[in-house]
Design a protein around this motif. Structure first.
Motif, PDB file in Angstrom:
ATOM      1  N   GLU A  95       0.805  -1.225   0.000  1.00 45.89           N
ATOM      2  CA  GLU A  95       0.000   0.000   0.000  1.00 45.89           C
ATOM      3  C   GLU A  95       0.836   1.271   0.000  1.00 45.89           C
ATOM      4  N   GLN A  96       2.013   1.196   0.627  1.00 44.44           N
ATOM      5  CA  GLN A  96       2.866   2.383   0.724  1.00 44.44           C
ATOM      6  C   GLN A  96       4.282   1.929   1.036  1.00 44.44           C
ATOM      7  N   GLU A  97       5.174   2.144   0.110  1.00 42.52           N
ATOM      8  CA  GLU A  97       6.554   1.652   0.196  1.00 42.52           C
ATOM      9  C   GLU A  97       7.274   2.053   1.478  1.00 42.52           C
ATOM     10  N   ASP A  98       6.993   3.247   2.016  1.00 35.83           N
ATOM     11  CA  ASP A  98       7.732   3.674   3.203  1.00 35.83           C
ATOM     12  C   ASP A  98       7.128   3.181   4.510  1.00 35.83           C
ATOM     13  N   VAL A  99       6.079   2.378   4.458  1.00 36.26           N
ATOM     14  CA  VAL A  99       5.585   1.700   5.657  1.00 36.26           C
ATOM     15  C   VAL A  99       6.304   0.359   5.702  1.00 36.26           C
ATOM     16  N   ARG A 100       7.202   0.242   6.672  1.00 39.53           N
ATOM     17  CA  ARG A 100       8.032  -0.960   6.782  1.00 39.53           C
ATOM     18  C   ARG A 100       7.858  -1.565   8.160  1.00 39.53           C
ATOM     19  N   LEU A 101       7.548  -2.844   8.162  1.00 38.74           N
ATOM     20  CA  LEU A 101       7.308  -3.558   9.405  1.00 38.74           C
ATOM     21  C   LEU A 101       8.499  -4.445   9.737  1.00 38.74           C
ATOM     22  N   VAL A 102       8.939  -4.401  10.981  1.00 35.50           N
ATOM     23  CA  VAL A 102       9.986  -5.300  11.460  1.00 35.50           C
ATOM     24  C   VAL A 102       9.297  -6.607  11.826  1.00 35.50           C
ATOM     25  N   CYS A 103       9.751  -7.711  11.257  1.00 37.44           N
ATOM     26  CA  CYS A 103       9.067  -8.984  11.488  1.00 37.44           C
ATOM     27  C   CYS A 103       9.988 -10.152  11.176  1.00 37.44           C
ATOM     28  N   ASN A 104       9.504 -11.335  11.488  1.00 37.49           N
ATOM     29  CA  ASN A 104      10.202 -12.562  11.102  1.00 37.49           C
ATOM     30  C   ASN A 104       9.606 -13.071   9.796  1.00 37.49           C
ATOM     31  N   ILE A 105      10.463 -13.667   8.971  1.00 37.14           N
ATOM     32  CA  ILE A 105      10.024 -14.349   7.748  1.00 37.14           C
ATOM     33  C   ILE A 105      10.050 -15.839   8.076  1.00 37.14           C
ATOM     34  N   THR A 106       8.941 -16.503   7.813  1.00 36.09           N
ATOM     35  CA  THR A 106       8.802 -17.921   8.158  1.00 36.09           C
ATOM     36  C   THR A 106       8.353 -18.722   6.933  1.00 36.09           C
ATOM     37  N   HIS A 107       8.195 -20.019   7.137  1.00 33.93           N
ATOM     38  CA  HIS A 107       7.686 -20.938   6.118  1.00 33.93           C
ATOM     39  C   HIS A 107       8.611 -21.071   4.904  1.00 33.93           C
TER      40      HIS A 107
END
Length: 141
Positions: A95-107
Motif C-alpha cells: 500500500e505504501q513503500e515507506d511503511v516498513r514492518l519489522v518482522c520474522n520471515i517464516t515458512h
C-alpha cells in the motif's frame, strides 16, 4: 507427533494507538493507521499524520502483502526456545513503500530469503495479542 510450544516472546505494551495493530490478527487483518485527510499510512501508529499534521488518523485493514526491503539471518538463539537460524526483516507494504514492518520471515529456508521477495502476513497468537509474521507468497496457499 506433538507440536512443541511456541517460544516465549516479549510482548509489547499496548496503548490506544497500537491496540488495533496487535489485535487485528484475531480476525486475520493487518491494521495500519491511515490519515483520513490525506490518505497517508502511518506506522508506527501515532495519533497524528506526519505528512499533513492532521489528527484524523485511524486504523484500517491493509492487504497484508509486501516485499522484503532488508533482512538478516540470525544464527544465535537470543531467546530460549527460539530455533535458529531465523530471519528478521523489514517488509515494505504494498500500500505504501515507506511503511516498513519489522518482522520474522517464516515458512521457508532462511537461505531462500531474497531482497524484494513478495511476502504475505500471517499471525501467531500470544495471550490476547496476535503477532504478525510474513511468509513467501508462494507458501501462503
Amino acid at each position: 507427533m506433538k507440536t512443541p510450544p511456541a517460544p516465549a516472546r516479549t510482548l509489547p505494551a499496548i496503548d490506544n494507538d497500537n491496540r488495533a495493530y496487535w489485535t487485528g490478527g484475531e480476525h486475520g487483518r493487518l491494521m495500519i493507521c491511515r490519515c483520513g485527510h490525506c490518505g497517508y499510512y502511518v506506522h508506527p501508529p501515532v495519533p497524528f499524520c506526519p505528512q499533513c499534521e492532521s489528527s484524523d488518523v485511524a486504523p484500517e485493514p491493509v492487504s497484508g502483502r509486501g516485499r522484503i526491503a532488508s533482512f538478516t539471518v540470525n544464527h544465535k538463539v537470543w531467546v530460549p526456545g527460539l530455533a535458529a537460524p531465523y530471519v528478521l526483516a523489514l517488509v515494505a507494504l504494498d500500500e505504501q513503500e515507506d511503511v516498513r514492518l519489522v518482522c520474522n520471515i517464516t515458512h521457508c529456508d532462511p537461505d531462500a530469503v531474497r531482497f524484494d521477495m513478495p511476502v504475505v502476513v500471517w499471525f501467531e497468537n500470544h495471550e490476547d495479542l496476535w503477532v504478525p509474521f510474513f511468509r513467501p507468497v508462494e507458501q501462503a496457499a
